[in-house]
Write a protein that holds these residues in place. Sequence first.
Motif, PDB file in Angstrom:
ATOM      1  N   THR A  94       0.899  -0.980   0.050  1.00 55.88           N
ATOM      2  CA  THR A  94       0.006   0.175   0.011  1.00 55.88           C
ATOM      3  C   THR A  94       0.953   1.122   0.157  1.00 55.88           C
ATOM      4  N   TYR A  95       0.728   1.879  -1.286  1.00 53.20           N
ATOM      5  CA  TYR A  95       1.694   3.293  -1.211  1.00 53.20           C
ATOM      6  C   TYR A  95       0.804   4.296  -1.838  1.00 53.20           C
ATOM      7  N   SER A  96       1.440   5.542  -2.024  1.00 50.63           N
ATOM      8  CA  SER A  96       0.879   6.381  -3.116  1.00 50.63           C
ATOM      9  C   SER A  96       1.953   7.523  -3.325  1.00 50.63           C
ATOM     10  N   TYR A  97       1.673   7.964  -4.410  1.00 47.71           N
ATOM     11  CA  TYR A  97       2.763   8.801  -5.008  1.00 47.71           C
ATOM     12  C   TYR A  97       2.319  10.472  -4.516  1.00 47.71           C
ATOM     13  N   GLY A  98       3.390  11.296  -4.373  1.00 46.68           N
ATOM     14  CA  GLY A  98       3.476  12.685  -3.751  1.00 46.68           C
ATOM     15  C   GLY A  98       3.012  13.413  -5.232  1.00 46.68           C
ATOM     16  N   ASP A  99       3.202  14.751  -4.998  1.00 47.20           N
ATOM     17  CA  ASP A  99       3.136  15.630  -6.381  1.00 47.20           C
ATOM     18  C   ASP A  99       4.316  16.198  -6.871  1.00 47.20           C
ATOM     19  N   ILE A 100       5.360  15.753  -6.034  1.00 50.09           N
ATOM     20  CA  ILE A 100       6.897  16.062  -6.658  1.00 50.09           C
ATOM     21  C   ILE A 100       6.956  15.803  -7.847  1.00 50.09           C
ATOM     22  N   LEU A 101       6.733  14.542  -8.161  1.00 48.03           N
ATOM     23  CA  LEU A 101       7.372  13.742  -9.585  1.00 48.03           C
ATOM     24  C   LEU A 101       6.475  14.325 -10.848  1.00 48.03           C
ATOM     25  N   GLY A 102       5.596  15.233 -10.698  1.00 51.86           N
ATOM     26  CA  GLY A 102       4.931  15.693 -11.605  1.00 51.86           C
ATOM     27  C   GLY A 102       3.674  15.097 -12.063  1.00 51.86           C
ATOM     28  N   LEU A 103       3.180  15.375 -13.534  1.00 51.99           N
ATOM     29  CA  LEU A 103       1.923  14.828 -14.058  1.00 51.99           C
ATOM     30  C   LEU A 103       1.892  13.481 -13.676  1.00 51.99           C
ATOM     31  N   LYS A 104       0.590  13.049 -13.395  1.00 45.91           N
ATOM     32  CA  LYS A 104       0.060  11.671 -12.954  1.00 45.91           C
ATOM     33  C   LYS A 104      -0.961  11.220 -14.161  1.00 45.91           C
ATOM     34  N   VAL A 105      -0.982   9.937 -14.163  1.00 46.10           N
ATOM     35  CA  VAL A 105      -1.758   9.129 -14.808  1.00 46.10           C
ATOM     36  C   VAL A 105      -2.301   8.248 -13.946  1.00 46.10           C
ATOM     37  N   PHE A 106      -3.696   8.309 -13.407  1.00 46.63           N
ATOM     38  CA  PHE A 106      -4.280   7.303 -12.664  1.00 46.63           C
ATOM     39  C   PHE A 106      -3.453   7.473 -11.441  1.00 46.63           C
ATOM     40  N   ASP A 107      -2.948   8.339 -10.821  1.00 43.55           N
ATOM     41  CA  ASP A 107      -2.395   8.503  -9.625  1.00 43.55           C
ATOM     42  C   ASP A 107      -0.656   8.218  -9.615  1.00 43.55           C
ATOM     43  N   VAL A 108      -0.370   7.907 -10.831  1.00 36.89           N
ATOM     44  CA  VAL A 108       1.078   7.548 -11.237  1.00 36.89           C
ATOM     45  C   VAL A 108       1.689   8.476 -11.979  1.00 36.89           C
ATOM     46  N   PRO A 109       2.927   9.064 -11.547  1.00 38.38           N
ATOM     47  CA  PRO A 109       3.580  10.095 -12.393  1.00 38.38           C
ATOM     48  C   PRO A 109       4.163   9.491 -13.595  1.00 38.38           C
ATOM     49  N   LEU A 110       4.093  10.210 -14.841  1.00 36.71           N
ATOM     50  CA  LEU A 110       4.607   9.676 -15.900  1.00 36.71           C
ATOM     51  C   LEU A 110       5.919   9.467 -15.986  1.00 36.71           C
ATOM     52  N   ALA A 111       6.615  10.098 -15.083  1.00 33.75           N
ATOM     53  CA  ALA A 111       8.061   9.877 -15.200  1.00 33.75           C
ATOM     54  C   ALA A 111       8.324   8.545 -14.747  1.00 33.75           C
ATOM     55  N   ILE A 112       7.538   7.971 -14.006  1.00 30.26           N
ATOM     56  CA  ILE A 112       7.916   6.789 -13.701  1.00 30.26           C
ATOM     57  C   ILE A 112       7.843   5.468 -14.565  1.00 30.26           C
ATOM     58  N   GLY A 113       7.096   5.686 -15.623  1.00 28.82           N
ATOM     59  CA  GLY A 113       7.419   4.872 -16.793  1.00 28.82           C
ATOM     60  C   GLY A 113       8.658   4.969 -17.541  1.00 28.82           C
ATOM     61  N   PHE A 114       8.931   6.020 -17.678  1.00 23.29           N
ATOM     62  CA  PHE A 114      10.391   6.511 -18.461  1.00 23.29           C
ATOM     63  C   PHE A 114      11.461   6.063 -17.455  1.00 23.29           C
ATOM     64  N   ASN A 115      11.238   6.265 -16.322  1.00 22.04           N
ATOM     65  CA  ASN A 115      12.245   5.664 -15.269  1.00 22.04           C
ATOM     66  C   ASN A 115      12.565   4.259 -15.336  1.00 22.04           C
ATOM     67  N   TRP A 116      11.395   3.415 -15.368  1.00 23.74           N
ATOM     68  CA  TRP A 116      11.519   1.947 -15.352  1.00 23.74           C
ATOM     69  C   TRP A 116      12.364   1.690 -16.655  1.00 23.74           C
ATOM     70  N   LEU A 117      12.054   2.432 -17.857  1.00 26.47           N
ATOM     71  CA  LEU A 117      13.022   2.124 -19.124  1.00 26.47           C
ATOM     72  C   LEU A 117      14.348   2.529 -19.254  1.00 26.47           C
ATOM     73  N   VAL A 118      14.553   3.663 -18.318  1.00 28.58           N
ATOM     74  CA  VAL A 118      16.028   4.222 -18.520  1.00 28.58           C
ATOM     75  C   VAL A 118      17.046   3.365 -17.643  1.00 28.58           C
ATOM     76  N   LEU A 119      16.189   2.898 -16.321  1.00 23.81           N
ATOM     77  CA  LEU A 119      17.171   2.285 -15.512  1.00 23.81           C
ATOM     78  C   LEU A 119      17.576   0.859 -15.769  1.00 23.81           C
ATOM     79  N   SER A 120      16.234   0.099 -16.400  1.00 24.97           N
ATOM     80  CA  SER A 120      16.591  -0.954 -17.020  1.00 24.97           C
ATOM     81  C   SER A 120      17.455  -1.165 -17.903  1.00 24.97           C
TER      82      SER A 120
END
Length: 218
Positions: A94-120
Amino acid sequence: MRMMKNQKAIQFKNINHYIGIFLIIFHLFGVYFIRFSQYSDYVVNLTSFNLIACFLIFFLLNKKLLLNIWAIIIIVFGMIVEIIGVQTNLLFGTYSYGDILGLKVFDVPLAIGFNWLVLSICSRDFISIFNLGTKAKVILAAIFLVIIDLIIEPVAVSLDFWQWEGGVIPLYNYLSWLLIAIVIQIVLFKAKIETNRLFSFYYLFVQLIFFSLLLIFQ
């Protein structure tokens, strides 16, 4: 003709070094301002802009990456996994994102998707320097991603990137990370997505030194 190609290759390599060194210095200043200055809150609130800038640099030095269907699939896959995780609490806890990471889609920052790719990609490129079979590389790259997450998690919570219920990070968060990372690494190794390996090393080093120092001086 061959000489011109060699000169361009050297110039491109030098650009990687210049940008990589700049990012290291820039993030070291970030550590200072976040942990040792009165402007900490202001600097943390600029995180989304820093992420966008870093992603732009990464993709500019990997110009074909966003045109690769497999790279796009990984971004979308990362977002879907996170959305399911946030909305159902089943995958990571159970977790939730704050507002610091920017624009969200269904409560998940778009940056997270890109971060998955880049770090992978960075993890794959790092593990690829070792003379191992593909299966071993997939597993080690996935484990390396989990190690990165172990460093990032407590810092991210302290900076309000995201929060866990009760302030406790469940163990199965890391187990889920490992399984999902394995899936992504299988795609990356099978698809043989070409990337700028030198800059991947720099980007990975920047992330590790930045979050490690923030963790040490927390």
